[in-house]
Scaffold this motif. Structure first.
Motif, PDB file in Angstrom:
ATOM      1  N   ALA A   1       0.848  -1.192   0.000  1.00 26.02           N
ATOM      2  CA  ALA A   1       0.000   0.000   0.000  1.00 26.02           C
ATOM      3  C   ALA A   1       0.883   1.241   0.000  1.00 26.02           C
ATOM      4  CB  ALA A   1      -0.925   0.007   1.222  1.00 26.02           C
TER       5      ALA A   1
ATOM      6  N   PHE B   1      -7.317  -1.468  -4.616  1.00 25.48           N
ATOM      7  CA  PHE B   1      -7.834  -1.050  -3.314  1.00 25.48           C
ATOM      8  C   PHE B   1      -9.297  -1.436  -3.157  1.00 25.48           C
ATOM      9  CE2 PHE B   1     -10.643   2.307  -1.683  1.00 25.48           C
ATOM     10  CZ  PHE B   1     -10.442   2.111  -0.326  1.00 25.48           C
TER      11      PHE B   1
ATOM     12  N   THR C   1      -5.708  -0.393   3.074  1.00 25.90           N
ATOM     13  CA  THR C   1      -5.426   1.037   3.120  1.00 25.90           C
ATOM     14  C   THR C   1      -4.062   1.278   3.759  1.00 25.90           C
ATOM     15  OG1 THR C   1      -6.393   1.420   5.312  1.00 25.90           O
ATOM     16  CG2 THR C   1      -7.894   1.455   3.409  1.00 25.90           C
ATOM     17  N   ASN C   2      -3.610   2.498   3.622  1.00 26.14           N
ATOM     18  CA  ASN C   2      -2.342   2.924   4.203  1.00 26.14           C
ATOM     19  C   ASN C   2      -2.560   3.709   5.495  1.00 26.14           C
ATOM     20  OD1 ASN C   2       0.347   2.459   3.749  1.00 26.14           O
ATOM     21  ND2 ASN C   2       0.695   4.295   2.552  1.00 26.14           N
ATOM     22  N   ALA C   3      -3.690   3.461   6.163  1.00 24.99           N
ATOM     23  CA  ALA C   3      -4.043   4.241   7.351  1.00 24.99           C
ATOM     24  C   ALA C   3      -3.045   4.026   8.480  1.00 24.99           C
ATOM     25  CB  ALA C   3      -5.454   3.880   7.813  1.00 24.99           C
TER      26      ALA C   3
ATOM     27  N   ASP D   1      -3.762   4.334  -1.726  1.00 22.96           N
ATOM     28  CA  ASP D   1      -4.656   4.681  -0.620  1.00 22.96           C
ATOM     29  C   ASP D   1      -5.753   5.639  -1.090  1.00 22.96           C
ATOM     30  OD1 ASP D   1      -5.033   4.476   2.356  1.00 22.96           O
ATOM     31  OD2 ASP D   1      -4.927   6.646   2.151  1.00 22.96           O
ATOM     32  N   HIS D   2      -7.008   5.348  -0.737  1.00 20.41           N
ATOM     33  CA  HIS D   2      -8.139   6.151  -1.206  1.00 20.41           C
ATOM     34  C   HIS D   2      -8.190   7.523  -0.554  1.00 20.41           C
ATOM     35  CE1 HIS D   2      -9.488   4.604   2.605  1.00 20.41           C
ATOM     36  NE2 HIS D   2     -10.582   5.319   2.552  1.00 20.41           N
ATOM     37  N   PHE D   3      -7.612   7.659   0.620  1.00 26.62           N
ATOM     38  CA  PHE D   3      -7.633   8.956   1.303  1.00 26.62           C
ATOM     39  C   PHE D   3      -6.955  10.028   0.460  1.00 26.62           C
ATOM     40  CE2 PHE D   3      -5.210  11.965   3.886  1.00 26.62           C
ATOM     41  CZ  PHE D   3      -6.231  12.584   4.589  1.00 26.62           C
TER      42      PHE D   3
ATOM     43  N   ARG E   1      -9.439  -3.845  -0.296  1.00 29.49           N
ATOM     44  CA  ARG E   1      -9.787  -2.970   0.842  1.00 29.49           C
ATOM     45  C   ARG E   1      -8.585  -2.748   1.782  1.00 29.49           C
ATOM     46  NH1 ARG E   1     -15.025  -5.132   3.684  1.00 29.49           N
ATOM     47  NH2 ARG E   1     -13.910  -7.113   3.463  1.00 29.49           N
TER      48      ARG E   1
ATOM     49  N   THR F   1      -6.038   1.661  -7.959  1.00 32.82           N
ATOM     50  CA  THR F   1      -7.313   2.011  -7.330  1.00 32.82           C
ATOM     51  C   THR F   1      -8.257   0.824  -7.312  1.00 32.82           C
ATOM     52  OG1 THR F   1      -7.041   4.290  -8.101  1.00 32.82           O
ATOM     53  CG2 THR F   1      -9.225   3.636  -7.368  1.00 32.82           C
TER      54      THR F   1
ATOM     55  N   ASP G   1       1.060   5.732  -1.321  1.00 29.81           N
ATOM     56  CA  ASP G   1       0.374   6.937  -1.791  1.00 29.81           C
ATOM     57  C   ASP G   1       0.588   7.057  -3.303  1.00 29.81           C
ATOM     58  OD1 ASP G   1      -0.104   7.253   0.855  1.00 29.81           O
ATOM     59  OD2 ASP G   1       1.418   8.805   1.168  1.00 29.81           O
TER      60      ASP G   1
END
Length: 423
Positions: A219, A373, A379-381, A242-244, A377, A370, A221
């Motif tokens: 994951a 992701f 993420t890079n949170a 990452d979707h953010f 599902r 994308t 950016d």
């Protein structure tokens, strides 16, 4: 402490008249082994009293008085004629106990600065830092293999320049590439200097072929250098964007359009009396987080006072992108994903807004990542949370001058196992 017995505890007053508890301790055995030859001795030559610093306990100040005995060695051939008894927690000539130093080091590991830990435990800065380094060095040098890897960059303070011998100036590298475990509790795996693809390739190559073969998903950016490096170093891994950050790009385009429309129509920056400026905080928010009253007020104000409709067009494009990325949370089938993607791309293409065209081109360039992701599902949170811990550690320490100390500090702060141990 092991091998130590409490002889008695008395409550006295110190020089300021405050109550102080004095704990008298000593070894219960009547013998001791010579540290030089190991022969047991029971002959006491003299008695001494030391006052080692120990962990605080209770509300009143606690003093420790250790009544030591000096034994005479019974071995005639031993070079040491006498020795004083000691224990592991308090070695000879030690003025503080080992558990006090370890507690101060764990306090630093939990987020406090070295200076703050010194003030709490009344210790010297070099002593606390030395035990903190020992605690940080207990972390394994090589991380265990992971299935999901997170990669992101963080900055080490402001940019700095160094003057070269020929008189020119060289910019010092102030960025670090971070590798985070997203599948287990290892936390921060390591850091590499710079935010380039070469830094990623070199760090992964140092882990070995078996370690790289275990990585299944990465994951990141939307950074092209990282994507190229991962495709070279981990050709079998699935790259997830990452979707953010994709939604952040949409909000950035929306803000740029709002500012441009204000400058074109009013010839100045936005003011509180302008409807688009008054709704600047509502525009980036998600539609479901807006009340009906707030949404209707924003919509009607922009329709009445912004005749071009560019701001609302950008807002709809942002919501279309959010609906597309929401397929990951909803576990939507591929037909729904394609349907929402078809709504997003034509809307940006027919808007004739350069900001939305650029946004659509970015999504198209990163569509494989994308889509990964949406399907995985991942993420890079957690990586972003690690970056926040980096900044917190730098704020607590008021910045770092030594790169080794910084990496030691942030890895200890970002490793979940050590955080749990410190707690």
């Amino acid at each position: 402490m092991p091998d130590i017995a409490v002889l008695k505890v008395e409550r006295v007053a110190d020089e300021r008249g405050e109550p102080v508890r004095v704990a008298h301790i000593g070894r219960p055995e009547e013998w001791a082994a010579c540290p030089e030859c190991g022969v047991i001795s029971t002959t006491v030559r003299q008695r001494r009293t030391t006052r080692p610093r120990d962990l605080p306990y209770g509300e009143e100040r606690l003093l420790v008085c250790w009544h030591k005995r000096q034994f005479a060695c019974q071995e005639d051939q031993c070079r040491r004629k006498a020795f004083t008894e000691s224990v592991t927690e308090t070695p000879p000539r030690a003025r503080v106990t080992g558990r006090l130093c370890r507690a101060a080091a764990r306090r630093v590991a939990s987020g406090a600065s070295v200076t703050q830990s010194c003030r709490e435990y009344r210790l010297a800065w070099p002593l606390v830092h030395r035990h903190f380094v020992a605690l940080a060095d207990e972390l394994p040098a090589e991380p265990e293999p992971v299935e999901v890897l997170g990669i992101d960059e963080t900055r080490r303070g402001r940019a700095r320049w160094r003057k070269m011998p020929d008189g020119s100036w060289e910019k010092l590298e102030r960025f670090e590439t971070n590798f985070v475990d997203l599948s287990s509790e290892q936390g921060l795996l390591g850091q590499a200097a710079g935010r380039t693809g070469a830094a990623v390739i070199d760090w992964l190559a140092a882990r070995g072929l078996a370690w790289k073969a275990a990585v299944r998903v990465v994951a990141i950016d939307p950074a092209a250098c990282y994507r190229t490096a991962i495709r070279r170093a981990l050709p079998h891994a699935i790259i997830v964007v990452d979707h953010f950050h994709l939604i952040a790009l949409a909000n950035k385009a929306l803000t740029a359009i709002r500012q441009r429309v204000t400058r074109e129509q009013r010839g100045r920056r936005g003011r509180a009396a302008d409807p688009e400026w008054a709704n600047r905080h509502r525009l980036p928010r998600a539609r479901e987080n807006l009340s009906e009253r707030a949404f209707i007020g924003m919509w009607n104000a922009l329709i009445d006072h912004e005749p071009t409709g560019q701001i609302l067009t950008a807002w709809i494009a942002k919501e279309e992108l959010r609906a597309l990325l929401a397929c990951a949370r909803q576990q939507a089938p591929r037909s729904v994903i394609s349907h929402r993607l078809f709504h997003f791309f034509p809307w940006c293409a027919t808007s004739d807004l350069p900001e939305l065209v650029t946004l659509a081109e970015t999504i198209d360039a990163w569509w494989l990542e994308t889509l990964a992701f949406i399907t995985t599902r991942v993420t890079n949170a957690r990586t972003e949370g690690t970056n926040r811990l980096f900044k917190d550690a730098a704020r607590v320490a008021f910045g770092f001058r030594n790169l080794t100390n910084q990496r030691r500090r942030v890895r200890l702060a970002c490793t979940q196992k050590m955080i749990n141990a410190a707690a």
